[in-house]
Design an enzyme around this catalytic site. Structure first.
Site: not given
Ligand code: BGC
Ligand code: NOJ
Length: 807
Positions: A483
């Site tokens: 993400d």
């Molecule tokens: C986090 C990710 C997460 C994303 C969406 C980001 O701040 O680092 O792990 O998937 O937010 O919530």
């Molecule tokens: C947490 C999110 O829930 C997931 O969808 C994502 O793939 C990982 N972070 C990596 O960014």
């Protein structure tokens, strides 16, 4: 250092030292009423949706930490204590918190008074039961007071923490006999209320927080508790609570039990009121009556235990490695159930107010839990697919209460569509039931837009096929699985969300990770099509797969590992040419699982690089070297301090991909080595470093560049649970549901010489013995007869199938 121990016979983790390095929590509930409970009795409850229907209040960044829960105060001759240590923090003579499957039992003792508190959410009803038993183990009669208290949340957890000019006016309660009803907003548009009830007549109550505590006091020095009294306060605005007080006399050896019940009730609009301003309590009475004695509570508790025993009997392993067994048999499956229920919404790190059910997340969660609840999984698949658009793109999330796509977060994560194929193919392999492909499923929840589910899968693939970049690789959109790899975001504005901003839509940035997914799940879909007789369509898909495979071999390989992406200017990301972020873990796992460049030895080389460059004491880091500076062209990944989260921690979710990939290329020892490095049961001894629960996976473990190297964060709600379950059961043990039957293809390390597995597959029980003689050969006997290949063709039979596999 340990803070408790595993009690495998009872499926419990028993915390014996309340000073855990972080709150160690548990979850209760299955269908609507959910609760989080920490080892100090902290946490909260909600109905279906932790944002829109929060029942009790919890302050996430409260000081001190983890205050707010279900608190039972015992005032024994001036010594005030709680069975969960908090809030008063009186040193206990003994303390145990047994976190089990869907329940916790607190066993505490102080000055010869024993308290046992059993907490759980029953299988069928919308309530949490707290059954409290006090026993006087002294030779003197004890006269004590007991206060039980919870604090109500004003339903919408975001408003509850923000809109105080309204909040301080709206709180309303009703008190009736031994029940305190919370009915804020019920007089207008809500048709639901909650209650806190006891099965024994109380000697006083409070429903106003400031009265109970005293305005400038806290949970630690509550006025009511200190004075052994209640004020019978009726909340009007401010902060409504529910507290019951009891004066209890216990003779030597005497024991008394009180059942506290936190319930939730919905009434049809026409049955809301008994009379003006008096809520209709009929349904509440029915619910209260169901748990009004110890016998009834214990019966419901037994039902819960039986449900879990039955569920877990679907897959059970006995090997010569007890840590592996306890993770596979108990905790890993249990965590999968919790991620299935919560997605990424409510934990001690996810506030429950941000995210609902993720499209990508919930599809992956199914991989770990599908074997236990195929019917519910089918429903879930439908809910997820219903937020997909006709062009195959998807909303990123939906709210569990409304099941509608979350417009605030929107879509544009180009990996999302492919996860649907992962989930549906796993469903078919587990159940053998292809009829799911015909399930009428709407697009964007629009009535009348229903198409058979198979059309959603077609749309998923088609979206990738029609969204490729200059190298013939899939476009990344806002981001892919990572993400934080926001290649079109270009954010300069503080606070702007990396996930939704797109300040420079390049139409160019490409993801090698999505290429790996496309190849893996494209082949999977082609197999499904072939199996249902659509040969031509299957061949067409394989041709598309081949194109992406070739593009990846040509443009996605860096010499010793797979490149991660191409940015908005078609510069490489995750290449030796980069200064930082030279190698990322995700494509090494996925492209190897997809066997891209297998003949050229890509997978093996990539995994050697993973071992050499990315592996630390606690697993495989997500990238290396960490980004030292913020890169506007890369987005959030470079926003984190070095070694944390997506910038170089061990992001546990993708470690099982490396485990699986290692089994794909035949590196069994390395697969198990990676498995063990971040498996919580193997880290129990270093809990003071690891800090999160030793029975549950966390999302991240700080990497080598971080100050707190080895410290885990964000436990419970992570795709690590399902992928590790998948890796342990399907790659290491190699028990793989397949379209035509059960495949047994073990990749055990030398240290596991023997494993006996019971697996119920499509209603038939398989008793599987794996003898690992490390011969490098393979032999399978089914009911004593040698059979060719690794798949036991499925037959619906009444008796057990006995399988021996020698490797
Ligand atoms: C986090 C990710 C997460 C994303 C969406 C980001 O701040 O680092 O792990 O998937 O937010 O919530
Ligand atoms: C947490 C999110 O829930 C997931 O969808 C994502 O793939 C990982 N972070 C990596 O960014």
């Amino acid at each position: 250092m340990k803070f408790g121990f595993f009690d495998d016979a009872k499926n419990e983790y028993v915390i014996t030292d309340y000073n855990t390095p972080l709150p160690w929590i548990n979850y209760y509930g299955q269908d609507g009423f959910f609760s989080l409970m920490s080892n100090t009795c902290g946490g909260y409850s909600f109905y279906k949706d932790a944002k829109l229907r929060r029942i009790t209040r919890f302050r996430y960044n409260n000081v001190p930490r983890d205050y707010g829960g279900r608190y039972y105060y015992i005032n024994d001759n001036g010594t005030i204590w709680n069975p969960g240590f908090l809030p008063v923090k009186t040193k206990l003579d003994s303390y145990k918190c047994r976190h089990g499957l869907g329940y916790s039992i607190f066993e505490s003792e102080k000055n010869g008074l024993k308290c046992e508190l059993l907490c759980f959410v029953p299988l069928k009803d919308l309530c949490e039961i707290n059954q409290l038993t006090l026993t006087n183990n002294t030779k003197e009669t004890k006269n004590i007071t007991l206060h039980g208290v919870i604090e109500w949340c004003l339903w919408n957890a975001v408003d509850d923490q923000t809109n105080f000019q309204r909040n301080w006016n709206i709180g309303e309660v009703e008190v009736d006999d031994t029940t305190i009803y919370h009915k804020t907003e019920y007089r207008e548009r809500r048709n639901h209320y909650a209650f806190f009830h006891t099965n024994v007549k109380h000697d006083g109550f409070d429903s106003d927080l400031d009265t109970f505590l005293g305005l400038y006091n806290s949970w630690v020095d509550a006025t009511a508790v200190q004075n052994k009294k209640s004020f019978n306060s009726i909340a009007s605005g401010w902060a409504p609570i529910a507290s019951h007080m009891f004066n209890i006399t216990l003779k030597p050896g005497e024991e008394k039990t009180i059942v506290f019940q936190l319930g939730y009730v919905e009434n049809p609009d026409e049955e809301k009121f008994e009379k003006l301003h008096v809520i209709n309590k009929k349904r509440a009475y029915e619910l209260q009556e169901k748990y009004d004695s110890k016998e009834k509570v214990m019966k419901a508790f037994k039902e819960l235990n039986n449900k879990w025993t039955n569920l877990l009997s679907t897959l059970h392993v006995k090997s010569d490695n007890d840590k592996f067994d306890r993770m596979v048999n108990i905790w890993n499956q249990y965590q999968c159930m919790v991620t299935f229920n919560m997605s990424r919404s409510a934990s001690y790190y996810e506030s429950g107010t941000g995210r609902g059910m993720g499209f990508r997340d919930s599809c992956q969660d199914l991989l770990g839990f599908l074997h236990l609840i195929p019917e519910k999984s089918r429903e879930r698949i439908k809910d997820i697919a219903s937020i997909q658009f006709e062009d195959g793109s998807t909303y990123h999330q939906y709210q569990p209460l409304t099941k509608r796509g979350n417009a605030d977060i929107g879509g544009g994560f180009n990996d999302d569509p492919l996860w649907l194929i992962a989930a549906v193919s796993q469903y078919i392999k587990e159940t053998g039931d292809y009829t799911i492909l015909n399930d009428p499923t709407p697009f964007n929840n629009k009535e009348g837009s229903e198409k058979p589910l198979i059309d959603h899968l077609r749309a998923s693939l088609n979206f990738i096929i029609t969204h490729k970049g200059p190298h013939g690789l899939p476009l990344i959109g806002r981001a892919d699985w990572n993400d934080c790899l926001n290649l079109n975001c270009f954010s300069k504005t503080p606070g702007e969300s990396f996930q939704t901003a797109s300040n420079f839509e390049s139409g160019k940035a490409e993801s090698v990770f999505i290429a790996g997914m496309f190849v893996l799940y494209g082949k999977e879909f082609a197999t499904i099509l072939k199996n249902i007789g659509l040969d031509q369509e299957s061949a067409n898909i394989l041709k598309e797969v081949k194109d992406v495979e070739e593009a990846t071999i040509r443009y996605g390989w860096d010499g010793n590992w797979f490149i991660r992406a191409y940015d908005a200017f078609s510069n490489k990301v995750g290449s030796k040419e980069c200064e930082d972020g030279q190698i990322f873990v995700e494509p090494q796992g996925f492209c190897t699982m997809a066997r891209i460049g297998e003949d050229l030895g890509f997978g093996k080389k990539a995994l050697d690089s993973v071992e050499k460059i990315l592996t630390n004491d606690y697993g495989v880091e997500i990238l290396h070297p960490c980004y030292k500076e913020y890169h506007i062209e890369l987005g959030e990944v470079s926003s984190y301090p070095m070694g944390y989260k997506e910038n170089g921690s061990v992001f546990c979710h993708n470690n099982p991909w490396i485990v699986i990939a290692n089994t794909v290329v035949g590196n069994n020892e390395r697969a198990f080595d990676v498995y063990k490095r971040n498996c919580p049961a193997y880290l129990e001894e270093v809990s003071e470093i690891h800090k999160t629960e030793p029975y549950i996976y966390s999302q991240t473990i700080a990497g080598r560049n971080a100050k707190n190297y080895g410290e885990a964060k964000n436990s419970w709600l992570t795709g690590t649970a399902s992928w590790t379950m998948y890796a342990a059961s399907q790659a290491i043990l190699g028990i793989k549901p397949d379209y035509d039957g059960l495949m047994i293809d073990p990749h055990l390390p030398k240290e596991i010489k023997h494993a006996s597995v019971e697996r119920i597959f499509r209603g038939v029980k398989y008793n599987i013995t794996i003898n690992n003689n490390a011969t490098g050969t393979y032999q399978m006997l089914v009911d004593g007869k040698v059979i060719n290949g690794k798949v036991i063709p499925f037959e619906k039979i009444q008796k057990d199938v006995n399988v021996v596999v020698n490797i």
